[in-house]
Write a protein that holds these residues in place. Structure first.
Motif, short mmCIF file in Angstrom:
data_model
loop_
_atom_site.label_atom_id
_atom_site.label_comp_id
_atom_site.label_asym_id
_atom_site.label_seq_id
_atom_site.Cartn_x
_atom_site.Cartn_y
_atom_site.Cartn_z
N THR A 40 0.58 3.54 -11.21
CA THR A 40 0.16 4.27 -10.00
C THR A 40 1.45 4.68 -9.29
O THR A 40 1.78 4.16 -8.23
CB THR A 40 -0.69 3.36 -9.10
N LEU A 62 4.69 7.94 -4.84
CA LEU A 62 6.01 8.50 -4.50
C LEU A 62 7.12 7.65 -5.08
O LEU A 62 8.29 7.77 -4.68
CB LEU A 62 6.15 8.61 -2.99
N GLY A 120 7.83 4.40 -4.89
CA GLY A 120 8.44 3.33 -4.08
C GLY A 120 8.67 2.06 -4.87
O GLY A 120 9.78 1.49 -4.86
N HIS A 121 7.65 1.60 -5.60
CA HIS A 121 7.82 0.38 -6.39
C HIS A 121 8.79 0.61 -7.55
O HIS A 121 9.59 -0.26 -7.87
CB HIS A 121 6.46 -0.13 -6.90
N ASP A 148 0.76 8.89 -12.90
CA ASP A 148 -0.08 9.20 -11.73
C ASP A 148 -0.94 10.39 -12.09
O ASP A 148 -0.47 11.33 -12.73
CB ASP A 148 0.75 9.49 -10.48
N GLN A 149 -2.21 10.34 -11.68
CA GLN A 149 -3.07 11.47 -12.01
C GLN A 149 -2.95 12.59 -10.97
O GLN A 149 -3.54 13.65 -11.15
CB GLN A 149 -4.52 11.02 -12.14
N ASN A 176 -4.58 9.99 -16.01
CA ASN A 176 -5.29 8.82 -15.47
C ASN A 176 -4.77 7.58 -16.19
O ASN A 176 -4.57 7.61 -17.41
CB ASN A 176 -6.79 8.99 -15.74
N PHE A 177 -4.61 6.47 -15.48
CA PHE A 177 -4.11 5.27 -16.16
C PHE A 177 -5.10 4.71 -17.17
O PHE A 177 -4.76 3.84 -17.96
CB PHE A 177 -3.60 4.22 -15.18
N ASP A 188 -0.90 -0.32 -8.40
CA ASP A 188 -0.99 -0.41 -6.94
C ASP A 188 -2.12 0.56 -6.57
O ASP A 188 -1.89 1.75 -6.41
CB ASP A 188 0.37 0.02 -6.35
N GLY A 194 -5.64 2.63 -5.39
CA GLY A 194 -6.00 3.40 -4.20
C GLY A 194 -5.23 4.69 -4.09
O GLY A 194 -4.88 5.29 -5.10
N ASN A 237 -2.28 7.33 -1.98
CA ASN A 237 -1.05 7.40 -1.21
C ASN A 237 -1.31 7.74 0.23
O ASN A 237 -2.26 8.45 0.54
CB ASN A 237 -0.25 8.59 -1.74
C1 LIG Z 1 -1.22 3.26 -3.46
S1 LIG Z 1 -0.59 4.65 -4.25
C2 LIG Z 1 0.80 4.05 -5.12
C3 LIG Z 1 2.04 4.11 -4.33
C4 LIG Z 1 3.28 3.72 -5.10
N1 LIG Z 1 3.23 2.34 -5.54
C5 LIG Z 1 4.52 3.96 -4.26
O1 LIG Z 1 5.21 2.98 -3.95
O2 LIG Z 1 4.80 5.10 -3.94
C6 LIG Z 1 -1.70 4.87 -5.56
C7 LIG Z 1 -1.38 6.04 -6.46
O3 LIG Z 1 -2.11 5.85 -7.65
C8 LIG Z 1 -2.67 7.05 -8.06
N2 LIG Z 1 -3.87 6.69 -8.81
C9 LIG Z 1 -4.99 6.10 -8.34
N3 LIG Z 1 -5.85 5.90 -9.33
C10 LIG Z 1 -5.25 6.36 -10.47
C11 LIG Z 1 -5.64 6.43 -11.83
N4 LIG Z 1 -6.85 6.01 -12.22
N5 LIG Z 1 -4.77 6.93 -12.72
C12 LIG Z 1 -3.55 7.39 -12.33
N6 LIG Z 1 -3.13 7.37 -11.04
C13 LIG Z 1 -3.98 6.85 -10.13
C14 LIG Z 1 -2.94 7.83 -6.80
O4 LIG Z 1 -2.93 9.21 -7.07
C15 LIG Z 1 -1.78 7.40 -5.92
O5 LIG Z 1 -0.70 8.28 -6.01
#
Ligand SMILES: C[S@@+](CC[C@H](N)C(=O)[O-])C[C@H]1O[C@@H](n2cnc3c(N)ncnc32)[C@H](O)[C@@H]1O
Length: 315
Positions: free
Chosen positions: A35, A38, A40-41, A59-60, A83-84, A105, A107, A109
Motif C-alpha cells: 500500500t 506516498l 512514507g513507510h 498501489d492501485q 491491486n495488492f 497499511d 485504507g 491516503n
Molecule cells: C493508508 S495509505 C498508505 C500510506 C503509505 N503507507 C504512506 O506512508 O504513504 C493506503 C494506500 O493503499 C492503497 N490501497 C488500498 N487498498 C489497496 C489495494 N487493494 N491494492 C493496492 N493499493 C491499495 C490506497 O490507494 C492508498 O494509497
C-alpha cells in the motif's frame, strides 16, 4: 529542495518506527510495500536497509504513485500500479519467488480523503465515487442507485456496523425514486434524516466506510492477499498489517491465529484436522500509537498493527 520532494499532499506514515523494527529481518532482503501511497513507510525502510535490498511498491491508485520521486529510495525500487490482490502476478513479472517482508497499511491516503472529487469524505462536496482505482467501473453512485434496498441495508450493517441501516436504506430508495443520487450531500441528507443529530457524524462515518468497502471489495482483496502473502514469504520473513477498523483487524487477527495453530497428528485424526503452524505471531495484542503520535496524527488513533513471521514449515 527538488519540487518533487514536496508532494502537493502530505501523508504522515503511521507507527513507522514500530513497522520498521518489526518488519525488517534481513537488511539485504526483498520487501513489498503493498500500500505504497506516498511512500512514507518505504522511505523509512529504505533508510535502514542495505543498498543491495529490493523494494517493491504496490498501489492501485496511480495518482499516489505519480507523486513519488523514486530517487528518494537508494535501493532497487519497482513501483507497480495494481491491486495488492495481484501479488502473485507482480512477483511473477519481476521473477521473484520469495520475499522477506510485506507491509499492508490499509485504507486510503490523506490526500485521497481530502480530495472532494474522490467522494470519500462525508464532510466535502463532490461526486459519489469512492473508487481507490479510478479505472474500475463500480462507483458508489452505481451501488447507491442500483442495488436493492435489502443489499444497501446489508452493506451498511455488515461493513459499517450501522444500526440504522434498514431505515437509511429505505430513505435512500425513497430519495432515488425522485432523483438519482449523484452527490455526497445527497447521501449525507439520507443519513441525517434517519439518525439522532447527536450521533450523526458517527453514522455518516460508518455509512461512508461501508460503501467504500463495497466499492473497492476491500474485505475480499484483503482475504486474498493474506493467503498469497504467507505463501511468498521466505522462512523468517514477516507480514505486517496496519488496519483502521474492526472488520479488517478481526480478519487479520483470525488469519494469524489460524495459521499459527499447532495441532499435531493423533491416531485416528483426519488430514484436515492436523495443523502445522505456518506463522508465528510477533504481536499478541495489536501495537497501537503512543499518546504523542495519536495526538499529532488523528489517523494513528484507530491504527492497529499486527505482525507475524513465516515459519520454516512447508506450506
Ligand atoms: C493508508 S495509505 C498508505 C500510506 C503509505 N503507507 C504512506 O506512508 O504513504 C493506503 C494506500 O493503499 C492503497 N490501497 C488500498 N487498498 C489497496 C489495494 N487493494 N491494492 C493496492 N493499493 C491499495 C490506497 O490507494 C492508498 O494509497
Amino acid at each position: 529542495m527538488n519540487q518533487l520532494n514536496q508532494p502537493k499532499f502530505r501523508h504522515t506514515p503511521v507507527l513507522v518506527d514500530e513497522v520498521c523494527t518489526l518488519l525488517i529481518n534481513d537488511l539485504s532482503g526483498v520487501y513489498i510495500d503493498g500500500t505504497f501511497g506516498l511512500g512514507g513507510h518505504s522511505k523509512a525502510l529504505s533508510l535502514l536497509l542495505n543498498d543491495d535490498a529490493t523494494l517493491i511498491g504496490i498501489d492501485q491508485d496511480e495518482s499516489a504513485l505519480a507523486q513519488f520521486d523514486p530517487s528518494l529510495i537508494k535501493q532497487s525500487l519497482h513501483l507497480m500500479c495494481t491491486n495488492f490482490e495481484n501479488l502473485d502476478q507482480v512477483l511473477d513479472d519481476l521473477s521473484i519467488t520469495k520475499v522477506h517482508g510485506i507491509l499492508l497499511d490499509l485504507g486510503l491516503n490523506s490526500f485521497s480523503l481530502d480530495d472532494p472529487e474522490r467522494g470519500f469524505a462525508f464532510s466535502l462536496e463532490g461526486p459519489l465515487d469512492m473508487r481507490f482505482d479510478r479505472s474500475n467501473e463500480l462507483t458508489a453512485e452505481t451501488v447507491i442507485n442500483e442495488y436493492s434496498q435489502e443489499q444497501l441495508a446489508n452493506i451498511m450493517y455488515r461493513f459499517g456496523e450501522e444500526r440504522n441501516s434498514r431505515r437509511i436504506a429505505r430513505k435512500i430508495v425513497d430519495m432515488r425514486t425522485k432523483k438519482r443520487l449523484i452527490e455526497i450531500d445527497q447521501l449525507r441528507e439520507a443519513v441525517a434524516g434517519c439518525v439522532d443529530p447527536r450521533f450523526r457524524n458517527k453514522s455518516l462515518a460508518r455509512v461512508f466506510q461501508a460503501f467504500r468497502i463495497e466499492v473497492n471489495r476491500e474485505m475480499d482483496v484483503l482475504a486474498t492477499v493474506l493467503d498469497s502473502a504467507v505463501k511468498v514469504l521466505a522462512p523468517g520473513g514477516r507480514l505486517a498489517v496496519i488496519s483502521y477498523h474492526s472488520l479488517e483487524d478481526r480478519m487479520v487477527k483470525n488469519h494469524f491465529r489460524d495459521l499459527s495453530q499447532d495441532i499435531p497428528r493423533q491416531p485416528g485424526m483426519r488430514d484436515d484436522e492436523v495443523k502445522i503452524p505456518l506463522l508465528k505471531r510477533l504481536t499478541g495484542k495489536p501495537v497501537i500509537a503512543d499518546p504523542a503520535e495519536a495526538a499529532a496524527n488523528p489517523r494513528a488513533r484507530s491504527a492497529k498493527l499486527r505482525v507475524a513471521e513465516r515459519t520454516s514449515h512447508a506450506s
